[in-house]
Motif scaffolding. Sequence first.
Motif, mmCIF file in Angstrom:
data_model
loop_
_atom_site.group_PDB
_atom_site.id
_atom_site.type_symbol
_atom_site.label_atom_id
_atom_site.label_comp_id
_atom_site.label_asym_id
_atom_site.label_seq_id
_atom_site.Cartn_x
_atom_site.Cartn_y
_atom_site.Cartn_z
ATOM 1 N N LEU A 72 -3.973 -4.912 -7.526
ATOM 2 C CA LEU A 72 -5.188 -5.183 -6.760
ATOM 3 C C LEU A 72 -5.976 -3.911 -6.476
ATOM 4 N N ALA A 73 -5.267 -2.788 -6.300
ATOM 5 C CA ALA A 73 -5.948 -1.524 -6.011
ATOM 6 C C ALA A 73 -6.865 -1.119 -7.153
ATOM 7 N N GLY A 74 -6.535 -1.537 -8.376
ATOM 8 C CA GLY A 74 -7.392 -1.227 -9.519
ATOM 9 C C GLY A 74 -8.743 -1.910 -9.421
ATOM 10 N N ILE A 82 -6.832 -2.843 0.031
ATOM 11 C CA ILE A 82 -5.439 -3.257 0.217
ATOM 12 C C ILE A 82 -5.074 -3.267 1.699
ATOM 13 N N PHE A 83 -5.579 -2.305 2.460
ATOM 14 C CA PHE A 83 -5.313 -2.278 3.899
ATOM 15 C C PHE A 83 -5.855 -3.545 4.572
ATOM 16 N N LEU A 84 -7.044 -3.979 4.151
ATOM 17 C CA LEU A 84 -7.637 -5.186 4.739
ATOM 18 C C LEU A 84 -6.849 -6.427 4.348
ATOM 19 N N VAL A 86 0.416 -9.075 15.516
ATOM 20 C CA VAL A 86 -0.995 -8.904 15.870
ATOM 21 C C VAL A 86 -1.351 -7.418 15.910
ATOM 22 N N GLY A 87 -0.494 -6.621 16.557
ATOM 23 C CA GLY A 87 -0.750 -5.185 16.647
ATOM 24 C C GLY A 87 -0.790 -4.521 15.283
ATOM 25 N N ALA A 88 0.144 -4.877 14.396
ATOM 26 C CA ALA A 88 0.170 -4.297 13.055
ATOM 27 C C ALA A 88 -1.100 -4.641 12.287
ATOM 28 N N ALA A 89 -1.554 -5.890 12.402
ATOM 29 C CA ALA A 89 -2.796 -6.294 11.729
ATOM 30 C C ALA A 89 -3.978 -5.485 12.249
ATOM 31 N N VAL A 90 -4.031 -5.294 13.555
ATOM 32 C CA VAL A 90 -5.125 -4.526 14.167
ATOM 33 C C VAL A 90 -5.133 -3.080 13.674
ATOM 34 N N PHE A 91 -3.958 -2.461 13.553
ATOM 35 C CA PHE A 91 -3.899 -1.057 13.158
ATOM 36 C C PHE A 91 -4.016 -0.843 11.649
ATOM 37 N N PHE A 92 -3.928 -1.919 10.869
ATOM 38 C CA PHE A 92 -4.219 -1.809 9.435
ATOM 39 C C PHE A 92 -5.728 -1.726 9.187
ATOM 40 N N ILE A 93 -6.509 -2.418 10.013
ATOM 41 C CA ILE A 93 -7.954 -2.506 9.779
ATOM 42 C C ILE A 93 -8.645 -1.146 9.790
ATOM 43 N N PRO A 94 -8.419 -0.275 10.800
ATOM 44 C CA PRO A 94 -9.125 1.022 10.784
ATOM 45 C C PRO A 94 -8.740 1.920 9.608
ATOM 46 N N GLN A 95 -7.580 1.688 9.002
ATOM 47 C CA GLN A 95 -7.190 2.507 7.859
ATOM 48 C C GLN A 95 -8.137 2.308 6.673
ATOM 49 N N SER A 133 0.807 -1.226 0.000
ATOM 50 C CA SER A 133 0.000 0.000 0.000
ATOM 51 C C SER A 133 0.839 1.274 0.000
ATOM 52 N N MET A 134 2.171 1.132 0.177
ATOM 53 C CA MET A 134 3.024 2.305 0.356
ATOM 54 C C MET A 134 2.937 3.312 -0.796
ATOM 55 N N PRO A 135 3.051 2.887 -2.071
ATOM 56 C CA PRO A 135 2.997 3.874 -3.149
ATOM 57 C C PRO A 135 1.624 4.514 -3.324
#
Length: 404
Positions: free
Chosen positions: A364-366, A373-375, A290-299, A232-234
Amino acid sequence: MAQWKLNLAVLWIGLFLVMGGMTMIIPFLPLYLQELGLHNKEEITFWAGIIFAGNFVTSFLFQPLWGKLSDKYGRKVMLLRSGFGMAIVMTLMGFAMNAWHLLFLRLINGTISGFNPAAVSLMAASTPKEHRGFVMGTLQSGAVAGTILGPFIGGVVANAVGYRPIFYITGACIFAASLLAMLIVKEEFSREEAKEHVPISVFQGWQELKQIPQLPALFAVTVLLQFSMQNSMPLVPLFVQELHSNPADVAFYAGLVGSMPGMSNMIASPLLGKVSDKLGAEKVLTLSLVGAAVFFIPQAFIGTVWQLMLARFLLGICMGGMLPSINALIGKFTPKGMDSRAYSFNSSAMSLGNMAGPVVGGLLAGFMGIRGIFLISAVLLLLNVLWVWSTLVRGRKVNRSSPS
């Protein structure tokens, strides 16, 4: 001061200068291509993509070879080979006359790169076991600090002096880092002892290392981790543009959002490294994933730039416990005499994730947009948690011993 502490201080500075120098070119690469004669937008986008990826392609292919030579001749030798070599190549980029020249030099740069894995391997071999987590985290913070400040410094300097001088400055920074390491860093390495081991090829080295189940597991974690973080970075600047109504300062907020994970990562890495020395790197790695996965979801559901900044900052804290824990675990499970080779395979795994993440994420973003992508990143990280738990936390312990 103990020698391992002195080595750590010098290599922190070295990684800061190397990573800062390497990322200084990112903000103006498309503009430099215009100066080299490209004017069509699609053509510039195409060349910028392959030139940026070229470094990772050759790095992925050649890192295991340098790891083999590092175990044979010493980590410091490989550190200096990479540092002084990259200093020369980066300087030559300032003399490029067309896009082909720049691509060729980026491919060479990836071929001779390896400062980071050599530094990690050297510190893993020279650091007392009880401080290894802290050392890996501190090294990570130096690399992240350089990565954060590099684009900012590059943009400012390019605006003041132009594009070509940036490559000369970058070359000088990497040369200074290598010179500092040559003069101060010391390594306890016996070539006579290394000669006692039967020389084996890169493929044979992989065959031997994969017999230790934790090591392929860790390499797989690195690939999935980098893929999840980079896919998702770019696209983040485009997401900021979607969230922010004022087009005049979109670039400012995009840069601010982009720097959030790095800032918190830099702070958290040494602290989580200390925690891993007490609780165990396996547990810190699991909790960080686990923490990284959790903080990706709200994005995927936020509606403002400030919410995105907060989520990315918290994500960076979790990132600070991942790579240092992986490096500490590789040092724990790798047989004596094959440390550099193991770290080089992990560096190749990192390059593979860095290459595949943006490409697949863009495709995938297309279909599903950046929120999807965050999910996907969250799901991949949770799968990574299950993989780590089954192969490392519940896996059998393997003692360090000389390879057969």
